[in-house]
Write an enzyme that holds these catalytic residues in place. Sequence first.
Site, short mmCIF file in Angstrom:
data_model
loop_
_atom_site.label_atom_id
_atom_site.label_comp_id
_atom_site.label_asym_id
_atom_site.label_seq_id
_atom_site.Cartn_x
_atom_site.Cartn_y
_atom_site.Cartn_z
N GLU A 47 1.29 -0.33 -5.09
CA GLU A 47 0.35 0.75 -5.41
C GLU A 47 1.15 2.04 -5.54
OE1 GLU A 47 -3.60 2.94 -3.54
OE2 GLU A 47 -1.87 2.47 -2.28
N ASP B 49 0.83 -1.20 0.00
CA ASP B 49 0.00 0.00 0.00
C ASP B 49 0.87 1.26 0.00
OD1 ASP B 49 -2.70 1.27 0.47
OD2 ASP B 49 -1.67 1.98 2.27
#
Length: 515
Positions: free
Chosen positions: A265, A228
């Site tokens: 990401e 993330d």
Amino acid sequence: MKNSKLILMAGFAFAAACAPKEVAEPVNYWPEAGVTYEIFVQSFNDSDGDGIGDLNGVTEKLDYVKELGANAIWFMPIMPSPSYHKYDVTDYRAIHPDYGTMEDFKNLLEEAHKRDIKIVIDMIINHSSSEHPWFVESRKGRDNEFRDYYVWAQKDTIAESIEKKVITLDSDNIRQWHDPGNGDDFYYGFFIGGMPDLNFDNPKVREEIYDIGKFWLEEVGVDGFRLDAAKHIFPDDRPLDNHAFWKEFRAKMEAIKPDVYLVGEVYDKKEIVAPYLPGLPALFNFDFHYTLLEALNTENGMVLAKKQKEILDFYQGITPNFIDATISSNHDQPRLLNELGSDPEKYKQASAILLTMPGAPYLYYGEEIGMLGLKPDENIREPFLWDVIEKDQGRTKWIEPVYSTDATVTPLSVQKEDPNSYFNHYKGLIFMRNSNPALAIGTLELAPEDYPKSIMAYFRKTQNEEIFVLHNLGKEEVTVDVPKGFSNKIYQLGQAVYAEGKVKLGKNSSILLTK
């Protein structure tokens, strides 16, 4: 029943898929080109009746994931957290109690692996929760041993920065520096105050993170991590430090598990994304998502094909070994059907494009049954509809759905019985992709002919196979020439008729031809 439901139940005459005479056995192309299914456990399947989805509920549905044709599951965060979404972790070596126990998770892993389904978990290391024991200690004072686990600054040294924030694609919060309550020392939290950024200039922090990775890979047995906010390990003005960190992270993880899967990401354009590839061999292709929507909503056929070719060629210049994680939607974007004006024909064609393009596609739970949802995020993550409400024992109740209700979405059990349903459409496309090497791992070449604006045309090629793909993204019927020799139809969506070297394509129709 609402009209949208009646249309779906009636079936789409335009959505018939034509299978080849001899169908090859599907192959698992993961991670290079396999299909990954994204699950928000909270909303997926409730096994114990408490209204919240859980890991045992996922285990109950592994045969469903296998039936759909997915090769892997990506779990949104499953670690303890004070928030419903769990992107602010309080314990990096545990399972959130709402979801079950570590033994439940290990059982899920074992059952998934029996079915040749890989498991990837969300790893949130850019920041922790402000309730994490590290931060609780860190905020006690400058002399605390955990102080440098986070980024602190005296108020007078950051006076000009306290109220400033550059708005980015992945965050629109107006503050980055936060007051813990004493009014003197501030801590850095890129997203919100409840998510303080970890200090990766501190070698102890990096070692903590590597040990956490080792725990999940070695002691638990996951197959990889979705990383993330990978762009924000260091501030945006230190991109080279970000790139170097992920190379180091990759080396540490591969030393533990040589075939570890890492997908990052990095929410930005290709020029910013590409330099992360040496550290994160798989990266989400957000350009694909946005350009797919643009193509379908403006009826501009080649805009996506050209963009995808440009991205792949650009990435190739960085490293020949990368995985292009394509998406048509995810847990942060409005549901795809909403983005396409609730047009079922556009919606089916969107998945036909995703699954005939190169890359390793991700499928967000519920897209395969046409779930709906708009911001705020909770309403993009509503409960999965397994059965009609009277019989649905597994449907979660943690939130009252606003968009994906029985009046607007046909439950899976009903769709399974309808050959023209969204579910059977997705299932058929995934099967076709996994059964044709050119669609899974073939190169992408754009058609040289100058077709009408609404036409998307490209070739998918391996050494032994070549497929010509045509999509009409427009509302009007179009007749186009087909390259010489391509006459064997292996797939059709909508009104697509081949005859004597030409194809007649109706609204949002597609056809795949081989020689």
